[in-house]
Design a protein around this motif. Structure first.
Motif, PDB file in Angstrom:
ATOM      1  N   THR A   1      -5.210   2.327   9.591  1.00  0.00           N
ATOM      2  CA  THR A   1      -3.979   3.090   9.348  1.00  0.00           C
ATOM      3  C   THR A   1      -3.688   3.910  10.591  1.00  0.00           C
ATOM      4  O   THR A   1      -4.556   4.622  11.090  1.00  0.00           O
ATOM      5  CB  THR A   1      -4.132   4.019   8.130  1.00  0.00           C
TER       6      THR A   1
ATOM      7  N   ALA B   1       3.961   6.979   1.816  1.00  0.00           N
ATOM      8  CA  ALA B   1       3.912   8.424   1.582  1.00  0.00           C
ATOM      9  C   ALA B   1       4.068   9.182   2.890  1.00  0.00           C
ATOM     10  O   ALA B   1       4.776  10.202   2.967  1.00  0.00           O
ATOM     11  CB  ALA B   1       2.592   8.795   0.909  1.00  0.00           C
ATOM     12  N   MET B   2       3.408   8.688   3.956  1.00  0.00           N
ATOM     13  CA  MET B   2       3.516   9.333   5.263  1.00  0.00           C
ATOM     14  C   MET B   2       4.918   9.178   5.842  1.00  0.00           C
ATOM     15  O   MET B   2       5.471  10.109   6.448  1.00  0.00           O
ATOM     16  CB  MET B   2       2.464   8.760   6.211  1.00  0.00           C
TER      17      MET B   2
ATOM     18  N   GLU C   1       0.029   4.415   0.819  1.00  0.00           N
ATOM     19  CA  GLU C   1      -0.302   5.462   1.800  1.00  0.00           C
ATOM     20  C   GLU C   1       0.686   5.542   2.965  1.00  0.00           C
ATOM     21  O   GLU C   1       1.208   6.635   3.270  1.00  0.00           O
ATOM     22  CB  GLU C   1      -1.736   5.279   2.316  1.00  0.00           C
TER      23      GLU C   1
ATOM     24  N   SER D   1       4.339   5.389  10.351  1.00  0.00           N
ATOM     25  CA  SER D   1       2.985   5.087   9.871  1.00  0.00           C
ATOM     26  C   SER D   1       2.915   3.650   9.362  1.00  0.00           C
ATOM     27  O   SER D   1       3.818   3.195   8.657  1.00  0.00           O
ATOM     28  CB  SER D   1       2.589   6.040   8.740  1.00  0.00           C
TER      29      SER D   1
ATOM     30  N   ASN E   1      -0.081   0.294   8.170  1.00  0.00           N
ATOM     31  CA  ASN E   1      -1.419  -0.286   8.025  1.00  0.00           C
ATOM     32  C   ASN E   1      -1.486  -1.536   8.893  1.00  0.00           C
ATOM     33  O   ASN E   1      -0.471  -2.227   9.072  1.00  0.00           O
ATOM     34  CB  ASN E   1      -1.705  -0.665   6.572  1.00  0.00           C
TER      35      ASN E   1
ATOM     36  N   ALA F   1       0.843  -1.205   0.000  1.00  0.00           N
ATOM     37  CA  ALA F   1       0.000   0.000   0.000  1.00  0.00           C
ATOM     38  C   ALA F   1       0.874   1.250   0.000  1.00  0.00           C
ATOM     39  O   ALA F   1       1.819   1.355   0.794  1.00  0.00           O
ATOM     40  CB  ALA F   1      -0.908   0.001   1.220  1.00  0.00           C
TER      41      ALA F   1
END
Length: 346
Positions: free
Chosen positions: A68, A20-21, A17, A41, A43, A15
Protein backbone atom coordinates in the motif's frame (compact mmCIF):
# COMPACT_ATOMS: atom_id res chain seq x y z
CA UNK A 1 -8.59 17.99 12.44
CA UNK A 2 -10.47 14.69 12.62
CA UNK A 3 -11.29 12.75 9.46
CA UNK A 4 -13.57 9.72 9.82
CA UNK A 5 -13.72 7.09 7.06
CA UNK A 6 -16.61 4.64 7.42
CA UNK A 7 -16.98 1.52 5.23
CA UNK A 8 -20.67 1.39 4.31
CA UNK A 9 -20.42 -1.49 1.86
CA UNK A 10 -17.52 -3.72 0.82
CA UNK A 11 -17.03 -5.71 -2.37
CA UNK A 12 -14.41 -8.49 -1.88
CA UNK A 13 -12.58 -7.57 -5.09
CA UNK A 14 -12.21 -3.91 -4.08
CA UNK A 15 -10.05 -3.27 -1.02
CA UNK A 16 -11.58 -0.50 1.15
CA UNK A 17 -8.29 0.85 2.60
CA UNK A 18 -7.04 2.87 -0.41
CA UNK A 19 -10.57 4.19 -0.98
CA UNK A 20 -10.73 5.39 2.63
CA UNK A 21 -7.42 7.22 2.17
CA UNK A 22 -8.59 8.71 -1.14
CA UNK A 23 -11.86 9.82 0.41
CA UNK A 24 -9.98 11.53 3.24
CA UNK A 25 -7.74 13.33 0.76
CA UNK A 26 -10.70 14.49 -1.33
CA UNK A 27 -12.65 15.67 1.74
CA UNK A 28 -9.71 17.76 2.95
CA UNK A 29 -8.93 19.07 -0.54
CA UNK A 30 -12.42 20.46 -1.17
CA UNK A 31 -12.87 21.76 2.40
CA UNK A 32 -11.67 25.09 3.80
CA UNK A 33 -9.13 23.26 5.98
CA UNK A 34 -5.50 24.06 5.06
CA UNK A 35 -4.02 20.96 3.46
CA UNK A 36 -0.60 20.32 1.88
CA UNK A 37 -2.11 17.66 -0.40
CA UNK A 38 -3.90 16.29 -2.23
CA UNK A 39 -2.61 12.76 -1.81
CA UNK A 40 -3.39 9.57 -3.68
CA UNK A 41 -3.35 5.96 -2.46
CA UNK A 42 -3.19 2.55 -4.14
CA UNK A 43 -2.57 -1.12 -3.44
CA UNK A 44 0.00 -2.94 -5.58
CA UNK A 45 0.35 -6.64 -6.36
CA UNK A 46 3.08 -8.59 -8.19
CA UNK A 47 2.14 -11.67 -10.23
CA UNK A 48 4.46 -13.39 -12.73
CA UNK A 49 6.75 -10.38 -12.80
CA UNK A 50 3.93 -7.91 -13.57
CA UNK A 51 2.74 -5.18 -11.20
CA UNK A 52 -0.99 -4.69 -10.69
CA UNK A 53 -2.74 -1.61 -9.30
CA UNK A 54 -5.51 -2.43 -6.80
CA UNK A 55 -5.56 -6.25 -7.35
CA UNK A 56 -8.80 -8.15 -6.79
CA UNK A 57 -9.27 -10.90 -4.17
CA UNK A 58 -7.95 -13.72 -6.39
CA UNK A 59 -4.95 -11.64 -7.47
CA UNK A 60 -4.16 -10.75 -3.85
CA UNK A 61 -3.90 -14.47 -3.02
CA UNK A 62 -1.47 -15.05 -5.92
CA UNK A 63 0.57 -11.87 -5.43
CA UNK A 64 4.14 -11.96 -4.07
CA UNK A 65 3.66 -8.56 -2.44
CA UNK A 66 0.85 -6.80 -0.61
CA UNK A 67 1.90 -3.16 -0.93
CA UNK A 68 0.00 0.00 0.00
CA UNK A 69 1.46 3.33 -1.09
CA UNK A 70 0.30 6.89 -0.48
CA UNK A 71 1.82 10.17 -1.62
CA UNK A 72 1.55 13.43 -3.51
CA UNK A 73 2.37 14.01 -7.16
CA UNK A 74 5.91 14.91 -6.08
CA UNK A 75 6.86 12.35 -3.42
CA UNK A 76 5.95 9.12 -1.63
CA UNK A 77 4.69 9.78 1.91
CA UNK A 78 3.71 6.35 3.26
CA UNK A 79 4.52 2.73 2.48
CA UNK A 80 3.05 -0.34 4.18
CA UNK A 81 3.93 -3.76 2.87
CA UNK A 82 3.97 -7.48 3.37
CA UNK A 83 5.77 -9.82 0.97
CA UNK A 84 6.75 -13.41 0.24
CA UNK A 85 10.49 -12.78 0.20
CA UNK A 86 11.08 -10.46 -2.76
CA UNK A 87 14.20 -8.43 -3.54
CA UNK A 88 14.65 -4.79 -2.58
CA UNK A 89 14.69 -3.91 -6.28
CA UNK A 90 11.30 -5.57 -6.87
CA UNK A 91 9.82 -3.71 -3.89
CA UNK A 92 11.29 -0.39 -5.05
CA UNK A 93 9.92 -0.89 -8.56
CA UNK A 94 6.51 -1.60 -7.03
CA UNK A 95 6.62 1.69 -5.10
CA UNK A 96 7.60 3.64 -8.23
CA UNK A 97 4.86 1.87 -10.21
CA UNK A 98 2.35 2.95 -7.55
CA UNK A 99 3.56 6.55 -7.71
CA UNK A 100 2.63 6.81 -11.38
CA UNK A 101 -0.96 5.84 -10.54
CA UNK A 102 -0.95 8.25 -7.57
CA UNK A 103 0.05 11.13 -9.84
CA UNK A 104 -3.09 10.53 -11.93
CA UNK A 105 -5.27 10.44 -8.81
CA UNK A 106 -3.77 13.70 -7.51
CA UNK A 107 -4.31 15.34 -10.88
CA UNK A 108 -8.00 14.38 -10.77
CA UNK A 109 -8.45 15.55 -7.15
CA UNK A 110 -6.84 18.91 -7.96
CA UNK A 111 -9.32 19.33 -10.80
CA UNK A 112 -12.17 18.46 -8.44
CA UNK A 113 -10.96 20.94 -5.80
CA UNK A 114 -10.67 23.68 -8.41
CA UNK A 115 -14.27 23.16 -9.51
CA UNK A 116 -16.08 22.60 -6.20
CA UNK A 117 -13.54 23.30 -3.43
CA UNK A 118 -13.98 25.97 -0.78
CA UNK A 119 -11.55 28.82 -0.25
CA UNK A 120 -8.95 27.76 2.33
CA UNK A 121 -9.25 29.33 5.78
CA UNK A 122 -6.38 31.37 7.16
CA UNK A 123 -4.97 29.87 10.33
CA UNK A 124 -2.54 31.51 12.73
CA UNK A 125 0.36 29.08 13.10
CA UNK A 126 2.60 29.31 16.13
CA UNK A 127 6.18 30.46 15.50
CA UNK A 128 8.94 30.96 18.03
CA UNK A 129 9.56 34.62 18.87
CA UNK A 130 12.53 35.55 16.67
CA UNK A 131 14.32 37.64 19.33
CA UNK A 132 13.92 34.99 22.01
CA UNK A 133 15.06 32.28 19.61
CA UNK A 134 18.19 34.23 18.69
CA UNK A 135 19.04 34.92 22.33
CA UNK A 136 18.49 31.31 23.43
CA UNK A 137 20.60 29.92 20.60
CA UNK A 138 23.42 32.35 21.34
CA UNK A 139 23.47 31.41 25.03
CA UNK A 140 22.87 27.65 24.71
CA UNK A 141 24.84 26.79 21.55
CA UNK A 142 28.11 25.63 23.16
CA UNK A 143 26.29 24.24 26.22
CA UNK A 144 24.20 22.02 23.94
CA UNK A 145 27.37 20.74 22.25
CA UNK A 146 28.66 19.58 25.66
CA UNK A 147 25.38 17.79 26.36
CA UNK A 148 25.49 15.95 23.02
CA UNK A 149 29.13 14.96 23.56
CA UNK A 150 27.86 12.59 26.28
CA UNK A 151 27.12 9.22 24.66
CA UNK A 152 25.50 7.50 27.67
CA UNK A 153 21.77 8.17 27.36
CA UNK A 154 21.05 8.35 31.09
CA UNK A 155 23.89 10.79 31.73
CA UNK A 156 22.96 12.77 28.62
CA UNK A 157 19.37 13.14 29.86
CA UNK A 158 20.68 14.40 33.20
CA UNK A 159 22.94 16.93 31.50
CA UNK A 160 20.09 18.07 29.27
CA UNK A 161 17.90 18.67 32.33
CA UNK A 162 20.72 20.69 33.90
CA UNK A 163 20.98 22.71 30.69
CA UNK A 164 17.24 23.43 30.70
CA UNK A 165 17.42 24.65 34.30
CA UNK A 166 20.44 26.84 33.51
CA UNK A 167 18.70 28.39 30.48
CA UNK A 168 15.46 29.00 32.39
CA UNK A 169 17.40 30.68 35.18
CA UNK A 170 19.34 32.85 32.72
CA UNK A 171 16.11 34.01 31.04
CA UNK A 172 14.20 34.28 34.33
CA UNK A 173 12.93 37.80 33.59
CA UNK A 174 11.04 36.67 30.47
CA UNK A 175 10.40 33.04 31.46
CA UNK A 176 6.76 33.49 32.44
CA UNK A 177 5.88 35.19 29.16
CA UNK A 178 8.13 33.17 26.81
CA UNK A 179 8.58 29.72 28.39
CA UNK A 180 7.07 27.97 25.37
CA UNK A 181 9.36 29.94 23.03
CA UNK A 182 12.44 29.02 25.10
CA UNK A 183 11.51 25.33 25.28
CA UNK A 184 10.78 25.15 21.55
CA UNK A 185 14.00 26.96 20.70
CA UNK A 186 16.04 24.51 22.81
CA UNK A 187 14.28 21.56 21.21
CA UNK A 188 14.92 22.87 17.68
CA UNK A 189 18.56 23.58 18.52
CA UNK A 190 19.09 20.04 19.82
CA UNK A 191 17.34 18.51 16.83
CA UNK A 192 19.46 20.50 14.36
CA UNK A 193 22.71 19.60 16.12
CA UNK A 194 21.86 15.89 16.35
CA UNK A 195 20.98 15.78 12.64
CA UNK A 196 24.11 17.70 11.67
CA UNK A 197 26.29 15.42 13.79
CA UNK A 198 24.87 12.37 12.02
CA UNK A 199 24.87 13.72 8.46
CA UNK A 200 28.14 15.68 8.57
CA UNK A 201 30.30 13.74 11.04
CA UNK A 202 28.65 10.32 10.87
CA UNK A 203 28.24 10.19 14.67
CA UNK A 204 24.95 9.12 16.24
CA UNK A 205 23.81 10.27 19.72
CA UNK A 206 25.23 7.17 21.44
CA UNK A 207 28.62 7.49 19.72
CA UNK A 208 28.09 4.85 17.05
CA UNK A 209 28.87 5.46 13.40
CA UNK A 210 26.10 5.16 10.82
CA UNK A 211 27.35 1.64 10.02
CA UNK A 212 27.42 0.25 13.57
CA UNK A 213 24.65 -1.56 15.44
CA UNK A 214 24.15 -1.76 19.18
CA UNK A 215 25.52 -4.81 21.04
CA UNK A 216 23.23 -7.81 20.56
CA UNK A 217 22.75 -10.90 22.73
CA UNK A 218 20.06 -13.56 22.65
CA UNK A 219 18.96 -16.53 24.72
CA UNK A 220 16.34 -19.22 24.10
CA UNK A 221 14.46 -21.76 26.20
CA UNK A 222 14.03 -19.52 29.25
CA UNK A 223 10.49 -20.52 30.27
CA UNK A 224 9.65 -24.20 30.93
CA UNK A 225 5.85 -24.01 30.57
CA UNK A 226 5.64 -22.73 26.98
CA UNK A 227 6.56 -24.45 23.73
CA UNK A 228 9.22 -21.89 22.88
CA UNK A 229 10.70 -18.75 24.41
CA UNK A 230 13.48 -16.29 23.66
CA UNK A 231 14.85 -12.97 24.83
CA UNK A 232 16.35 -10.61 22.27
CA UNK A 233 18.45 -7.67 23.48
CA UNK A 234 19.90 -4.88 21.37
CA UNK A 235 21.48 -2.08 23.39
CA UNK A 236 18.92 -0.99 25.98
CA UNK A 237 16.02 -2.54 24.07
CA UNK A 238 14.96 -5.96 25.32
CA UNK A 239 12.00 -8.13 24.31
CA UNK A 240 10.89 -11.49 25.72
CA UNK A 241 8.81 -13.54 23.27
CA UNK A 242 6.88 -16.71 24.07
CA UNK A 243 5.47 -19.16 21.53
CA UNK A 244 2.63 -21.59 22.17
CA UNK A 245 1.04 -24.07 19.77
CA UNK A 246 -2.57 -25.20 19.64
CA UNK A 247 -5.06 -27.22 17.65
CA UNK A 248 -7.32 -26.02 14.83
CA UNK A 249 -9.96 -25.02 17.39
CA UNK A 250 -7.51 -22.47 18.83
CA UNK A 251 -7.44 -20.45 15.62
CA UNK A 252 -8.94 -16.98 15.96
CA UNK A 253 -12.23 -16.31 14.19
CA UNK A 254 -12.49 -12.83 12.69
CA UNK A 255 -15.37 -10.85 11.26
CA UNK A 256 -13.34 -8.60 8.97
CA UNK A 257 -13.86 -6.73 5.73
CA UNK A 258 -11.88 -9.25 3.67
CA UNK A 259 -13.09 -12.83 3.06
CA UNK A 260 -9.55 -14.18 3.57
CA UNK A 261 -9.62 -12.77 7.12
CA UNK A 262 -12.31 -15.16 8.42
CA UNK A 263 -9.83 -17.17 10.48
CA UNK A 264 -6.34 -16.41 11.77
CA UNK A 265 -3.90 -19.26 12.26
CA UNK A 266 -0.89 -17.20 13.32
CA UNK A 267 -1.46 -14.63 16.08
CA UNK A 268 1.12 -12.18 17.36
CA UNK A 269 0.58 -9.95 20.40
CA UNK A 270 2.85 -7.07 21.36
CA UNK A 271 2.88 -5.53 24.84
CA UNK A 272 4.85 -2.47 25.93
CA UNK A 273 4.17 -1.52 29.58
CA UNK A 274 4.93 2.05 30.77
CA UNK A 275 7.91 0.91 32.87
CA UNK A 276 9.86 0.04 29.70
CA UNK A 277 10.51 3.75 29.21
CA UNK A 278 10.70 4.64 32.89
CA UNK A 279 7.11 5.95 33.12
CA UNK A 280 4.75 5.50 36.07
CA UNK A 281 1.47 5.25 34.14
CA UNK A 282 -1.10 2.54 35.00
CA UNK A 283 -1.63 -0.39 32.66
CA UNK A 284 -4.54 0.10 30.26
CA UNK A 285 -6.11 -1.77 27.35
CA UNK A 286 -4.02 -2.16 24.17
CA UNK A 287 -3.59 1.10 22.27
CA UNK A 288 -2.82 1.85 18.65
CA UNK A 289 0.88 1.27 19.25
CA UNK A 290 0.40 -2.23 20.68
CA UNK A 291 -2.10 -3.23 17.99
CA UNK A 292 -0.03 -1.72 15.18
CA UNK A 293 3.30 -3.18 16.26
CA UNK A 294 1.72 -6.60 16.78
CA UNK A 295 0.26 -6.48 13.27
CA UNK A 296 3.62 -5.32 11.88
CA UNK A 297 5.54 -8.24 13.39
CA UNK A 298 2.78 -10.68 12.43
CA UNK A 299 2.87 -9.48 8.84
CA UNK A 300 6.63 -9.86 8.56
CA UNK A 301 6.71 -13.40 9.98
CA UNK A 302 3.62 -14.96 8.42
CA UNK A 303 5.06 -15.39 4.88
CA UNK A 304 7.94 -17.54 6.16
CA UNK A 305 5.84 -19.84 8.35
CA UNK A 306 5.12 -23.37 7.07
CA UNK A 307 1.77 -24.01 5.38
CA UNK A 308 -1.09 -25.58 7.34
CA UNK A 309 -0.58 -28.84 5.44
CA UNK A 310 3.07 -28.96 6.59
CA UNK A 311 2.37 -27.84 10.16
CA UNK A 312 -1.33 -28.19 11.15
CA UNK A 313 -1.25 -26.12 14.33
CA UNK A 314 -2.41 -22.72 15.52
CA UNK A 315 0.59 -20.56 16.47
CA UNK A 316 0.61 -17.72 18.98
CA UNK A 317 3.61 -15.57 19.83
CA UNK A 318 3.52 -12.87 22.50
CA UNK A 319 6.26 -10.23 22.62
CA UNK A 320 6.62 -8.48 25.98
CA UNK A 321 8.88 -5.45 25.88
CA UNK A 322 11.03 -5.33 29.01
CA UNK A 323 13.07 -2.23 28.17
CA UNK A 324 12.84 0.23 25.28
CA UNK A 325 15.41 2.43 23.62
CA UNK A 326 14.48 2.23 19.96
CA UNK A 327 12.84 -0.22 17.54
CA UNK A 328 11.03 -2.61 19.84
CA UNK A 329 9.05 -3.79 16.79
CA UNK A 330 12.27 -5.05 15.16
CA UNK A 331 13.28 -6.70 18.44
CA UNK A 332 9.83 -8.36 18.55
CA UNK A 333 10.37 -9.87 15.10
CA UNK A 334 13.82 -11.16 16.07
CA UNK A 335 12.60 -12.51 19.43
CA UNK A 336 9.64 -14.18 17.74
CA UNK A 337 11.91 -15.82 15.16
CA UNK A 338 14.00 -17.32 17.96
CA UNK A 339 10.92 -18.41 19.96
CA UNK A 340 9.38 -20.09 16.88
CA UNK A 341 12.63 -21.98 16.30
CA UNK A 342 12.79 -22.92 19.98
CA UNK A 343 9.24 -24.31 19.71
CA UNK A 344 10.26 -26.49 16.77
CA UNK A 345 8.22 -24.66 14.14
CA UNK A 346 9.90 -25.50 10.80
Amino acid sequence: VAVVATALSVEPDVAPEPLAMLGSSIALSISDIPFAGPTGSVNVGLIDGKYIINPDAKQREQSLINLTVSGTDEAILMVEAGAKEVSEEEMLQGIMFAHEAIKEQVKFIKKMAKEIGKKKAKVDVYHVDAKVDKAVRKYADKLMDKVLDEFDRTKRDEKEQELDEKVFKHFGEILEEHQKDIETSLYNLKKEKVRAKISEKGIRPDGRSTHEIRPIWCETGLLPRVHGSAVFTRGQTQVLTTCTLGTVSDMQSIEGLHPEDEVKRYMHQYNMPPYTTGEARPLKSPGRREIGHGALAERSLEPVLPSFDEFPYAIRTVSDVLSSNGSTSQASVCGSTLALMDAGVP
